[in-house]
Design a protein around this motif. Structure first.
Motif, PDB file in Angstrom:
ATOM      1  N   ASN A   1       0.821  -1.000   0.036  1.00 26.75           N
ATOM      2  CA  ASN A   1       0.042  -0.227  -0.138  1.00 26.75           C
ATOM      3  C   ASN A   1       0.923   1.293  -0.152  1.00 26.75           C
ATOM      4  OD1 ASN A   1      -1.570   2.380   1.191  1.00 26.75           O
ATOM      5  ND2 ASN A   1      -2.910   0.972   1.790  1.00 26.75           N
ATOM      6  N   HIS A   2       0.781   2.092  -1.020  1.00 29.86           N
ATOM      7  CA  HIS A   2       1.736   3.207  -1.191  1.00 29.86           C
ATOM      8  C   HIS A   2       1.665   4.244   0.172  1.00 29.86           C
ATOM      9  CE1 HIS A   2       3.728   6.376  -3.406  1.00 29.86           C
ATOM     10  NE2 HIS A   2       2.785   7.289  -2.855  1.00 29.86           N
ATOM     11  N   VAL A   3       0.389   4.451   0.623  1.00 26.57           N
ATOM     12  CA  VAL A   3       0.400   5.255   1.754  1.00 26.57           C
ATOM     13  C   VAL A   3       1.050   4.939   2.814  1.00 26.57           C
ATOM     14  CG1 VAL A   3      -1.267   6.788   2.855  1.00 26.57           C
ATOM     15  CG2 VAL A   3      -1.802   6.005   0.394  1.00 26.57           C
TER      16      VAL A   3
ATOM     17  N   ILE B   1      -3.319  17.948   0.411  1.00 25.57           N
ATOM     18  CA  ILE B   1      -2.596  19.182   0.948  1.00 25.57           C
ATOM     19  C   ILE B   1      -1.766  19.389  -0.362  1.00 25.57           C
ATOM     20  CG2 ILE B   1      -1.137  18.251   2.669  1.00 25.57           C
ATOM     21  CD1 ILE B   1      -0.679  20.835   3.842  1.00 25.57           C
ATOM     22  N   GLY B   2      -0.841  18.379  -0.683  1.00 22.69           N
ATOM     23  CA  GLY B   2       0.023  18.541  -1.708  1.00 22.69           C
ATOM     24  C   GLY B   2      -0.754  19.067  -3.201  1.00 22.69           C
ATOM     25  N   GLU B   3      -1.920  18.599  -3.246  1.00 26.91           N
ATOM     26  CA  GLU B   3      -2.756  18.847  -4.582  1.00 26.91           C
ATOM     27  C   GLU B   3      -2.866  20.677  -4.350  1.00 26.91           C
ATOM     28  OE1 GLU B   3      -6.030  16.414  -4.159  1.00 26.91           O
ATOM     29  OE2 GLU B   3      -6.973  17.276  -6.222  1.00 26.91           O
ATOM     30  N   ALA B   4      -3.257  21.023  -2.949  1.00 27.03           N
ATOM     31  CA  ALA B   4      -3.769  22.294  -2.826  1.00 27.03           C
ATOM     32  C   ALA B   4      -2.249  23.217  -3.104  1.00 27.03           C
ATOM     33  CB  ALA B   4      -3.894  22.625  -1.440  1.00 27.03           C
ATOM     34  N   PHE B   5      -1.029  22.674  -2.709  1.00 26.63           N
ATOM     35  CA  PHE B   5       0.000  23.314  -3.048  1.00 26.63           C
ATOM     36  C   PHE B   5       0.317  23.452  -4.708  1.00 26.63           C
ATOM     37  CE2 PHE B   5       1.600  22.855   1.274  1.00 26.63           C
ATOM     38  CZ  PHE B   5       2.549  23.815   1.271  1.00 26.63           C
ATOM     39  N   ASP B   6      -0.173  22.415  -5.439  1.00 26.83           N
ATOM     40  CA  ASP B   6       0.023  22.522  -6.687  1.00 26.83           C
ATOM     41  C   ASP B   6      -0.818  23.144  -7.447  1.00 26.83           C
ATOM     42  OD1 ASP B   6       2.096  20.581  -6.714  1.00 26.83           O
ATOM     43  OD2 ASP B   6       0.832  18.652  -6.698  1.00 26.83           O
TER      44      ASP B   6
ATOM     45  N   GLY C   1       4.105  22.144  -7.250  1.00 27.36           N
ATOM     46  CA  GLY C   1       3.783  23.333  -6.380  1.00 27.36           C
ATOM     47  C   GLY C   1       4.653  23.464  -5.067  1.00 27.36           C
ATOM     48  N   GLY C   2       4.569  22.415  -4.417  1.00 22.76           N
ATOM     49  CA  GLY C   2       5.103  22.356  -3.104  1.00 22.76           C
ATOM     50  C   GLY C   2       6.659  23.033  -2.963  1.00 22.76           C
ATOM     51  N   PRO C   3       7.418  22.528  -3.639  1.00 19.89           N
ATOM     52  CA  PRO C   3       8.737  23.102  -3.543  1.00 19.89           C
ATOM     53  C   PRO C   3       8.737  24.598  -4.242  1.00 19.89           C
ATOM     54  CG  PRO C   3       9.024  21.062  -4.573  1.00 19.89           C
ATOM     55  CD  PRO C   3       7.680  21.373  -4.358  1.00 19.89           C
TER      56      PRO C   3
ATOM     57  N   VAL D   1       6.253  26.999  -4.498  1.00 22.54           N
ATOM     58  CA  VAL D   1       5.630  27.908  -3.428  1.00 22.54           C
ATOM     59  C   VAL D   1       6.409  28.072  -2.040  1.00 22.54           C
ATOM     60  CG1 VAL D   1       3.489  27.824  -1.725  1.00 22.54           C
ATOM     61  CG2 VAL D   1       3.234  27.153  -4.159  1.00 22.54           C
ATOM     62  N   GLU D   2       7.072  26.831  -1.738  1.00 23.57           N
ATOM     63  CA  GLU D   2       7.914  27.081  -0.657  1.00 23.57           C
ATOM     64  C   GLU D   2       9.073  28.235  -0.997  1.00 23.57           C
ATOM     65  OE1 GLU D   2       7.844  24.230   1.905  1.00 23.57           O
ATOM     66  OE2 GLU D   2       8.757  25.553   2.937  1.00 23.57           O
ATOM     67  N   ARG D   3       9.653  27.834  -2.246  1.00 23.42           N
ATOM     68  CA  ARG D   3      10.843  28.952  -2.577  1.00 23.42           C
ATOM     69  C   ARG D   3      10.300  30.164  -2.458  1.00 23.42           C
ATOM     70  NH1 ARG D   3      12.289  24.875  -5.774  1.00 23.42           N
ATOM     71  NH2 ARG D   3      11.114  25.592  -7.607  1.00 23.42           N
TER      72      ARG D   3
HETATM   73  O1  KG4 Z   1       4.320  11.626  -1.954  1.00 26.03           O
HETATM   74  P1  KG4 Z   1       4.552  12.194  -3.340  1.00 26.03           P
HETATM   75  O2  KG4 Z   1       5.841  12.332  -4.075  1.00 26.03           O
HETATM   76  O3  KG4 Z   1       3.387  11.576  -4.347  1.00 26.03           O
HETATM   77  C1  KG4 Z   1       2.207  11.317  -3.989  1.00 26.03           C
HETATM   78  O4  KG4 Z   1       2.072  10.220  -3.277  1.00 26.03           O
HETATM   79  O5  KG4 Z   1       1.200  12.257  -3.875  1.00 26.03           O
HETATM   80  O6  KG4 Z   1       4.085  13.901  -3.115  1.00 26.03           O
HETATM   81  C2  KG4 Z   1       3.969  14.811  -3.951  1.00 26.03           C
HETATM   82  C3  KG4 Z   1       3.368  16.123  -3.516  1.00 26.03           C
HETATM   83  C4  KG4 Z   1       3.298  17.221  -4.547  1.00 26.03           C
HETATM   84  O7  KG4 Z   1       1.827  17.861  -4.444  1.00 26.03           O
HETATM   85  C5  KG4 Z   1       4.307  18.333  -4.311  1.00 26.03           C
HETATM   86  O8  KG4 Z   1       3.940  19.441  -4.379  1.00 26.03           O
HETATM   87  C6  KG4 Z   1       4.450  18.045  -2.759  1.00 26.03           C
HETATM   88  O9  KG4 Z   1       4.325  16.679  -2.548  1.00 26.03           O
HETATM   89  N1  KG4 Z   1       5.824  18.487  -2.294  1.00 26.03           N
HETATM   90  C7  KG4 Z   1       5.982  19.498  -1.475  1.00 26.03           C
HETATM   91  C8  KG4 Z   1       7.280  19.521  -1.214  1.00 26.03           C
HETATM   92  N2  KG4 Z   1       7.973  18.734  -1.979  1.00 26.03           N
HETATM   93  C9  KG4 Z   1       7.061  18.158  -2.462  1.00 26.03           C
HETATM   94  N3  KG4 Z   1       5.164  20.285  -0.523  1.00 26.03           N
HETATM   95  C10 KG4 Z   1       5.703  21.119   0.048  1.00 26.03           C
HETATM   96  N4  KG4 Z   1       7.097  21.495   0.529  1.00 26.03           N
HETATM   97  C11 KG4 Z   1       7.741  20.751  -0.217  1.00 26.03           C
HETATM   98  N5  KG4 Z   1       9.369  21.073  -0.200  1.00 26.03           N
END
Ligand code: KG4
Ligand code: ZN
Length: 369
Positions: A110-112, A172-177, A189-191, A193-195
């Motif tokens: 399971n990936h999660v 949450i990662g989707e929201a960053f993207d 988007g995560g990295p 937005v962070e930068r």
């Molecule tokens: O776990 P992952 O590689 O793939 C999934 O299982 O979804 O997570 C990818 C997500 C993306 O939405 C990306 O924007 C976010 O992780 N992410 C980050 C950072 N690096 C990757 N979000 C916030 N800060 C980061 N440094």
């Protein structure tokens, strides 16, 4: 005991070798992210095609890096869900074939759950990784924050856990993207937005935090009679829309202004302030719940997992607000990789889990914890 882990659920083609559930011997990740970035997100067909091209080479390189031949490998572990159907199929077909040809037991991962097990890696023969000194202990609270998931999970032991809460809409990662897209920042988007957030004021604007009171039956059962009123569910779609509305308002437009025109309308300073404010609020949303869960369940350890766990803002907020220190894994092991799959595979072997029949192994794109 050495396990080869294979991961292909999204846009990373990855393989790794882990010994005894905690020693990382080889870890190779090939990503189609550069191709995907041209489209502003993952295109499933491109991801699947890239996996086909990369998978054999990635597995071979992971074995070479680990100094292993097939005789050294005790089992194969592969992600079979959750993820994109076409992407999962390639990794699973490769793993099934290798398990049959080399006569190895095969474990469905399971990936999660695997994301959490990146935190169990404590040693490596590879350069460039900073790992915790010791493995987490149970009961363990896990905050899983990725592009596809936002969950709080309480583990009593390996394979024995309760899902305390999860997102009702976007991860949450989707929201960053999505916010990155609104601001015209590159994928992922995560990295980005962070930068950008580093240049802005995180208190420049007001943004709302979703207040969900839903309590799942699993959480209610875990609590028994003494039930606090709060649950541990998340929501991020309202926050993303609030960023959109705010961006429209501060550029002097109403809600009908197309979001694709916002990157041109926003000043550089506005983009930085929006990025910084969103970064703070989105992170506070998950940290608030993690602190509440810590207070309620008093776990012996806390781990964070998934791509967003690479975020310095998340690590800083948790450091400031949790009474107990967290041992973080290397950010390279937070985003998708084969090491976390191999680590969880080792615990399946140790636990005596039943291997899966390689001739009949399904994929499960909608698998949950
Ligand atoms: O776990 P992952 O590689 O793939 C999934 O299982 O979804 O997570 C990818 C997500 C993306 O939405 C990306 O924007 C976010 O992780 N992410 C980050 C950072 N690096 C990757 N979000 C916030 N800060 C980061 N440094
Ligand atoms: Zn992931």
């Amino acid at each position: 005991m050495k396990v080869l882990g294979i991961e292909s659920s999204c846009d990373e083609t990855a393989a790794a070798v882990v010994a005894d559930g905690h020693i990382l011997l080889g870890n190779v990740v090939a990503s189609s992210m550069d191709l995907q970035a041209q489209y502003g997100g993952v295109v499933p067909e491109i991801a699947a095609r890239s996996h086909i091209e990369a998978i054999n080479g990635v597995v071979d390189r992971a074995l070479t890096e680990a100094g292993c031949g097939w005789d050294d490998i005790d089992a194969i572990a592969v992600t079979y869900g959750a993820g994109l159907g076409g992407s999962l199929l390639i990794g699973v077909l490769a793993a099934r074939t290798l398990a049959i040809v080399h006569d190895k037991p095969l474990y469905a991962i399971n990936h999660v759950e695997a994301h959490v097990y990146a935190n169990f890696l404590t040693r490596t023969t590879l350069p460039g990784y900073i790992l915790p000194d010791t493995q987490p202990v149970f009961p363990m609270l896990a905050l899983i924050v990725s592009g596809g998931h936002s969950q709080l999970v309480l583990f009593r032991g390996h394979f024995d856990y309760t899902l305390l809460g999860q997102t009702h809409d976007d991860a949450i990662g989707e929201a960053f993207d999505k916010v990155a897209k609104i601001l015209g920042l590159p994928y992922p988007g995560g990295p980005s937005v962070e930068r950008r957030a580093k240049e802005g004021n995180p208190y420049a604007y007001d943004l709302p935090k979703a207040k969900l009171t839903h309590i799942s039956p699993a959480l209610a059962a875990l609590r028994g009679q003494t039930s606090p009123a709060h649950g541990y569910d998340f929501s991020f779609s309202g926050l993303k829309t609030a960023v959109l509305r705010l961006a429209q308002a501060i550029t002097g437009h109403d809600h009908s202004f197309p979001s694709k025109n916002l990157p041109e309308a926003l000043s550089e300073a506005q983009k930085s302030d929006l990025a910084a404010t969103f970064n703070r609020i989105a992170t506070e949303t998950v940290v608030d719940k993690t602190v509440l869960a810590y207070d309620e369940f008093r776990p012996a350890s806390v781990v964070i997992a998934g791509g967003v766990a690479a975020s310095p803002e998340l690590r800083q907020q948790l450091k400031d607000r949790l009474p107990a220190p967290i041992a973080y894994t290397d950010p390279k092991l937070c985003t998708d990789n084969g090491a976390m799959v191999a680590a969880l595979g080792c615990f399946h072997v140790k636990n005596g889990s039943q291997p899966i029949n390689p001739y009949r192994m399904p994929i499960k794109p909608n698998l949950s914890m």
